[in-house]
Design a protein around this motif. Structure first.
Motif, PDB file in Angstrom:
ATOM      1  N   LEU A  10      -3.594  -0.590 -15.769  1.00 35.00           N
ATOM      2  CA  LEU A  10      -4.297  -1.445 -14.722  1.00 35.00           C
ATOM      3  C   LEU A  10      -3.311  -1.887 -13.833  1.00 35.00           C
ATOM      4  N   ALA A  11      -2.368  -2.341 -14.307  1.00 35.53           N
ATOM      5  CA  ALA A  11      -1.424  -3.102 -13.557  1.00 35.53           C
ATOM      6  C   ALA A  11      -0.694  -2.009 -12.547  1.00 35.53           C
TER       7      ALA A  11
ATOM      8  N   ALA B 111      -3.269   0.481  -5.331  1.00 41.92           N
ATOM      9  CA  ALA B 111      -4.594  -0.024  -4.413  1.00 41.92           C
ATOM     10  C   ALA B 111      -4.134  -1.120  -3.414  1.00 41.92           C
ATOM     11  N   LYS B 112      -3.290  -1.954  -3.781  1.00 41.07           N
ATOM     12  CA  LYS B 112      -2.715  -2.913  -2.836  1.00 41.07           C
ATOM     13  C   LYS B 112      -1.909  -2.407  -1.669  1.00 41.07           C
TER      14      LYS B 112
ATOM     15  N   GLY C  28     -13.178   1.688 -11.629  1.00 40.80           N
ATOM     16  CA  GLY C  28     -12.624   1.401 -10.317  1.00 40.80           C
ATOM     17  C   GLY C  28     -12.941   0.030  -9.854  1.00 40.80           C
ATOM     18  N   PRO C  29     -13.764  -1.025 -10.177  1.00 40.87           N
ATOM     19  CA  PRO C  29     -13.962  -2.225  -9.422  1.00 40.87           C
ATOM     20  C   PRO C  29     -13.042  -3.026 -10.087  1.00 40.87           C
ATOM     21  N   VAL C  30     -12.363  -3.077 -11.180  1.00 41.27           N
ATOM     22  CA  VAL C  30     -11.201  -3.859 -11.574  1.00 41.27           C
ATOM     23  C   VAL C  30     -10.033  -3.420 -10.929  1.00 41.27           C
ATOM     24  N   VAL C  31      -9.813  -2.364 -10.923  1.00 41.63           N
ATOM     25  CA  VAL C  31      -8.509  -1.838  -9.852  1.00 41.63           C
ATOM     26  C   VAL C  31      -8.645  -2.397  -8.623  1.00 41.63           C
ATOM     27  N   PHE C  32      -9.469  -2.527  -7.930  1.00 37.39           N
ATOM     28  CA  PHE C  32      -9.708  -3.119  -6.755  1.00 37.39           C
ATOM     29  C   PHE C  32     -10.044  -4.405  -6.463  1.00 37.39           C
ATOM     30  N   ASN C  33      -9.895  -5.337  -7.540  1.00 40.96           N
ATOM     31  CA  ASN C  33     -10.261  -6.781  -7.674  1.00 40.96           C
ATOM     32  C   ASN C  33     -11.909  -6.759  -7.235  1.00 40.96           C
TER      33      ASN C  33
END
Length: 398
Positions: free
Chosen positions: A45-46, A52-53, A89-94
Motif C-alpha cells: 500500500l505504501a 498515486a500521489k 483502489g479506493p484506499v490507494v487513492f485515499n
C-alpha cells in the motif's frame, strides 16, 4: 438531462482507470499483495500510495488548497467507480471508508484553519487513519438515539464511559470521531467529539471476526472507562451529535454506492470475458439465451444504480440533503453488488467459487452492503414515510 462529464472529471476518470489497470490489477492475487485480513498489505500500500500521489491522483474529495482534487459529488461518483474497479483502489487513492467520510465531515464542520491543520490535514496527507465511533452493543446502529455511551462534563473536559462496537478501522487509527450522550433530550441529547488514540482512558477490547474481507483496522469493540476529552475537541455545539451524524452519513452512504458500482462492474467484466471464450454444447456460453438473460439483467441493474447514484450526487451538489435519493441508491446498489457477484459466480461455475478470481472475495464482502450505514429495511421505512408525507410530490421532477 446531460450526463456528460466535465473535461476535468473525464481526464481524472481516465487517469484513475489507467492507474488501476497498470499498477493494481496485475498485482491482485500475487504473493505478498494481501495481508491476513485479505486487504492490501501495508508495505505494498505504501508503494502504491506514493505512486498515486506522484501522479496527482490523491484525495479527490478534498480541497485543492489542502492537497486534494476538489471534486464535487458528481465528479466523485465517476472517479470512485473507476477506483473501485479493484477493491483495493479506493484506499490507494485515499478515498476509502472510514477516512473518506471522516475527512468530508471534518472539512465541513471544523471552524478554523488551525483545527483543520491539527485534525484534518494528517488524514488528507495519509499520515494517519481514523474511525467513526457511533455503533454500540445493545444500542445504536441504524437508530443513533439508542446511544448509551455517556459524556459527563467535568470542568473544561468531558469524561467518557461506555462501549462501542463494529467500529471500522479502529485498530491502528489515530483520530477518532465519537458520538456520546450528553443529556436525555430526545433530539439534542447527543454530542460529537474528537479524540486522539494516544489519550488515556479507553482501549480496544477486541477485533471482531467477520465473514468477509476486512478494511484496514478491522471492526472493533471499544471500551471507554474515563477518557477525558477537552471541550475544545467538541464538534459543533453540545447537543448537535445527531446533526453531525446526518451531515456525515448521507454523503458517506452515497460514496459506498459509488465504490460498490465499480466492484459490480468488475464482477461482470470477469464473467463477461469468460463466457465469450468458454464453450458448452457446441457454442460459446455467451450465445446461450439463459446466460444472456443473467448477464443482461445484472448489467441493467448496475446502470439503474448508476443513475440513482448520479441523481443523488447531483442533488447533494445543489445543496440538498437528498435523503430519499441517497436511500434509494443505497438499497438498490447494495442489492446490485450482491446480484452482480452472484451472477458472475454462476456464470464462471467452479472457477468463480474458487479463489482463482476476485469474484468470491467480492461475494463475501457484498453481504455487508445491506447492513452498513443503515440496513436496507430502515431506508425503505424512510422512503415510505417520505411518500406518505409528500404524496404525489414524492415523484416530482427536479
Amino acid at each position: 438531462m446531460d450526463f456528460k462529464l466535465s473535461p476535468e472529471v473525464e481526464t481524472i476518470r481516465r487517469q484513475v482507470r489507467e492507474f488501476v489497470a497498470e499498477h493494481l490489477l496485475p498485482l491482485e492475487g500475487s504473493a505478498g499483495f494481501c495481508d491476513e485480513h485479505e486487504n492490501i498489505s501495508e508495505p505494498v500500500l505504501a508503494i502504491l500510495r506514493a505512486k498515486a500521489k506522484a501522479a496527482g491522483l490523491w484525495a479527490f474529495q478534498m480541497p485543492v488548497a489542502r492537497g486534494g482534487r476538489g471534486l464535487d459529488h458528481i465528479g466523485m461518483a465517476a472517479v470512485y467507480e473507476e477506483a473501485a474497479r479493484s477493491p483495493f483502489g479506493p484506499v490507494v487513492f485515499n478515498a476509502a471508508p472510514p477516512d473518506d467520510g471522516n475527512m468530508q465531515v471534518l472539512n465541513k464542520v471544523l471552524t478554523s484553519e488551525a483545527l483543520k491543520d491539527r485534525w484534518l490535514q494528517p488524514l488528507i496527507d495519509g499520515k494517519v487513519r481514523s474511525a467513526f465511533a457511533m455503533t454500540e452493543p445493545q444500542g445504536c446502529g441504524s437508530d443513533p438515539s439508542l446511544t448509551y455511551t455517556r459524556a459527563e462534563r467535568v470542568g473544561d473536559n468531558w469524561r467518557i464511559t461506555g462501549r462501542k462496537w463494529f467500529i471500522t478501522g479502529a485498530e491502528g487509527a489515530q483520530t477518532f470521531i465519537l458520538i456520546a450522550r450528553t443529556s436525555d433530550d430526545e433530539r439534542r441529547g447527543l454530542t460529537a467529539f474528537l479524540f486522539d488514540a494516544d489519550q488515556p482512558g479507553w482501549r480496544i477490547e477486541r477485533r471482531i471476526p467477520i465473514m468477509g474481507p476486512e478494511e484496514h483496522g478491522g471492526h472493533c469493540e471499544l471500551v471507554f472507562d474515563g477518557l477525558e476529552i477537552p471541550d475544545e475537541q467538541r464538534l459543533l455545539n453540545v447537543g448537535d451529535g445527531l446533526k453531525l451524524t446526518q451531515i456525515r452519513l448521507g454523503p458517506a452512504r452515497l460514496t459506498h454506492c459509488m465504490r460498490w458500482l465499480g466492484l459490480s462492474k468488475r464482477c461482470l467484466e470477469i464473467a463477461g470475458a469468460y463466457i465469450t471464450e468458454r464453450e458448452s454444447f457446441g457454442m460459446k456460453l455467451s450465445e446461450h439465451e439463459g446466460v444472456q438473460w443473467m448477464l443482461g439483467g445484472a448489467a441493467m441493474d448496475i446502470h439503474i444504480g448508476r443513475l440513482l447514484t448520479m441523481n443523488a450526487a447531483w442533488k447533494l451538489d445543489q445543496g440538498d440533503f437528498a435523503r430519499k435519493e441517497v436511500s434509494m441508491a443505497k438499497v438498490h446498489v447494495a442489492d446490485t453488488l450482491h446480484k452482480a457477484a452472484d451472477t458472475a459466480i454462476q456464470l464462471l461455475g467452479a472457477r468463480g467459487y474458487s479463489k482463482d478470481t476476485l469474484v468470491e472475495w467480492v461475494y463475501r464482502y457484498a453481504r455487508q452492503a445491506r447492513l452498513v450505514d443503515g440496513a436496507s429495511e430502515i431506508h425503505k421505512m424512510v422512503l415510505s414515510r417520505s411518500y406518505l408525507a409528500e404524496g404525489q410530490e414524492f415523484f416530482r421532477w427536479g
